[in-house]
Every structure is written in structure tokens, then in C-alpha cells.
Scaffold this active site. Structure first.
Site, PDB file in Angstrom:
ATOM      1  N   PHE A 264     -10.769   5.414   8.501  1.00 20.24           N
ATOM      2  CA  PHE A 264     -11.235   4.196   7.838  1.00 20.24           C
ATOM      3  C   PHE A 264     -11.732   3.247   8.921  1.00 20.24           C
ATOM      4  CE2 PHE A 264      -7.952   0.989   8.880  1.00 20.24           C
ATOM      5  CZ  PHE A 264      -7.042   1.797   9.524  1.00 20.24           C
TER       6      PHE A 264
ATOM      7  N   ASN B 131       0.843  -1.203   0.000  1.00 21.61           N
ATOM      8  CA  ASN B 131       0.000   0.000   0.000  1.00 21.61           C
ATOM      9  C   ASN B 131       0.883   1.260   0.000  1.00 21.61           C
ATOM     10  OD1 ASN B 131      -1.490   2.220   0.837  1.00 21.61           O
ATOM     11  ND2 ASN B 131      -2.836   1.011   2.172  1.00 21.61           N
TER      12      ASN B 131
ATOM     13  N   LYS C 251       0.315   4.374   0.342  1.00 22.42           N
ATOM     14  CA  LYS C 251       0.033   5.372   1.378  1.00 22.42           C
ATOM     15  C   LYS C 251       0.682   4.971   2.701  1.00 22.42           C
ATOM     16  CE  LYS C 251      -4.217   7.542  -0.166  1.00 22.42           C
ATOM     17  NZ  LYS C 251      -5.655   7.580  -0.013  1.00 22.42           N
ATOM     18  N   LYS C 252       0.607   3.670   3.016  1.00 21.33           N
ATOM     19  CA  LYS C 252       1.209   3.180   4.257  1.00 21.33           C
ATOM     20  C   LYS C 252       2.734   3.358   4.206  1.00 21.33           C
ATOM     21  CE  LYS C 252      -0.515  -0.386   7.268  1.00 21.33           C
ATOM     22  NZ  LYS C 252      -1.100  -1.717   7.365  1.00 21.33           N
TER      23      LYS C 252
ATOM     24  N   ASP D 170       0.063  -5.577  12.435  1.00 21.27           N
ATOM     25  CA  ASP D 170      -1.306  -6.090  12.439  1.00 21.27           C
ATOM     26  C   ASP D 170      -2.075  -5.301  13.486  1.00 21.27           C
ATOM     27  OD1 ASP D 170      -3.099  -7.961  11.191  1.00 21.27           O
ATOM     28  OD2 ASP D 170      -3.273  -8.934  13.122  1.00 21.27           O
TER      29      ASP D 170
ATOM     30  N   HIS E  68      -3.285   3.933  18.459  1.00 23.26           N
ATOM     31  CA  HIS E  68      -2.545   2.686  18.659  1.00 23.26           C
ATOM     32  C   HIS E  68      -1.373   2.592  17.686  1.00 23.26           C
ATOM     33  CE1 HIS E  68      -5.674   2.498  15.714  1.00 23.26           C
ATOM     34  NE2 HIS E  68      -5.362   1.287  15.286  1.00 23.26           N
TER      35      HIS E  68
END
Ligand code: IMP
Length: 192
Positions: A148, A7, A9-10, A64, A177
Site C-alpha cells: 500500500f 482496522n 487486518k492490523k 505512526d 520499518h
């Protein structure tokens, strides 16, 4: 360091946070998605990091994350992305969550937390693990256009009563987080 995400953007966001001292590359297209079937966040992050390390031979980073709701015994947890079923949209998942909590209208009974686990595995067998948590409660209805996933129904304790969906990205990351896990991750890397 290779990132277990394709991704863009990540990758861009992490590059910005990690700075120039780390050469972060997205997951090469020939490395397939991993089946995330562990029953913990750290287990799934390890599955992704180790598959990438085997495929590339490079230091591999994976994350995760998900939402744990106390009244639901920690659900949706590792199933957060597919709570309402395989291929579920964010709206489907939020709808199912609000339905599941319909019998608990009181905010005190709607306690929840987002969790994010980051794992780095290096070719020498060493590992870095970073954990981040954002505590809060589930709002009665979605609010805000931002973010999101479950952002429109999550009200963090560290905020001012707005949901994550009503905050800017910067406001969210300062208390989220993911923001906390990244800060802990960076603090564990050797100094330049
Ligand atoms: P993943 O770790 O990117 O696979 O995220 C798992 C799922 O957890 C997402 O699809 C969302 O449903 C939920 N989730 C994780 N982090 C967030 C967040 O910051 N906001 C809202 N939902 C999140």
C-alpha cells in the site's frame, strides 16, 4: 492491551506477531479518531496511545509511520498519508512524490527511509517506545502490485532491487520499518 486501530487486518497481524501471551483488543468503536497534529511520528503515536488510555483505562498501544525523503528535507514525513492533500489516494501521493523528485533522476539523490514508531502507555504511567527504520531510495516509476502507500516506489537497501510493492508481505515485513519496530517492541516487553 488495547490497540489504537479499528482496522481488523492490523489487529490480526499484530496478534500473530505478539502471540498468545498478550490479549490484544481493537479500539472500541465509541473511542473516536484522534487528530494527528504532532510534528513527529513519536508525538502522533503518543497522542493516539494517551487518548485511548484515557478512554479505556487499559494499557494502550499506537503506531505512526511514514516516509522521509532527503532531497525534500524529510517530506512527506508525518504528512505521508495526506501528502497530496486531504482525502488523497495512494496513487495521488505517489504521483506527487515522483513529480517532486523529477529533477533528481539519480538513485543516489533519491535517498529515503520509512519510519515506524510504536508507543505503549500503561495505566501506571510507564511507557514503551519502539522505533524501526527501512532505508532505501525512490524508484523512477511505480513497480509491483503489492502493499500500500508508497510501496511501489520504495526500493529498500536490504532487498534485491525490487520495490516493497514487488515483494510478498513476509518478504517486506522481514526488513520493513514496521517489522523492525515490532521486534524491538516485543523485546522490550517483560518475558512471560
Ligand atoms: P499510518 O502510520 O498507518 O497512518 O501511515 C501513514 C502513511 O505513511 C500511510 O498512509 C502511507 O502513505 C505511508 N506508509 C507508512 N508505512 C508504509 C509502508 O509500509 N508502505 C508504504 N507506505 C507506508
Amino acid at each position: 492491551m488495547v490497540l489504537a486501530s479499528a482496522n481488523p487486518k492490523k489487529v490480526a497481524e499484530l496478534r500473530e506477531i505478539l502471540g498468545a501471551r498478550i490479549d490484544l483488543i481493537p479500539r472500541p468503536p465509541e473511542v473516536p479518531d484522534v487528530v494527528e497534529d504532532a510534528d513527529t511520528f513519536v508525538g502522533n503515536a503518543r497522542l493516539k496511545a494517551s487518548a485511548l488510555l484515557v478512554a479505556t483505562g487499559l494499557a494502550s498501544m499506537a503506531d505512526d509511520s511514514g516516509l522521509e525523503v532527503d532531497a525534500l528535507g524529510g517530506a512527506p514525513g508525518v504528512l505521508s498519508a495526506r501528502y497530496a492533500g486531504t482525502g488523497a489516494t495512494d496513487e495521488d501521493n505517489v504521483h506527487k512524490l515522483l513529480e517532486a523528485l523529477a529533477d533528481w533522476p539519480n538513485p543516489a539523490d533519491r535517498r529515503a527511509r520509512f519510519r515506524c514508531l510504536i508507543v505503549l502507555q500503561r495505566p501506571d504511567g510507564s511507557e514503551v517506545i519502539a522505533d524501526g527504520t527501512a532505508d532505501g531510495f525512490i524508484a523512477p516509476a511505480p513497480r509491483g502490485p503489492g502493499g500500500f502507500g508508497y510501496d511501489p516506489v520504495f526500493v529498500p537497501d536490504q532487498g534485491d532491487g525490487r520495490t516493497f510493492g514487488e515483494m510478498t508481505q513476509a518478504e517486506k515485513h522481514a526488513i520493513s520499518h514496521r517489522g523492525q519496530a515490532l521486534a524491538s517492541f516485543v523485546a522490550q516487553l517483560p518475558s512471560p
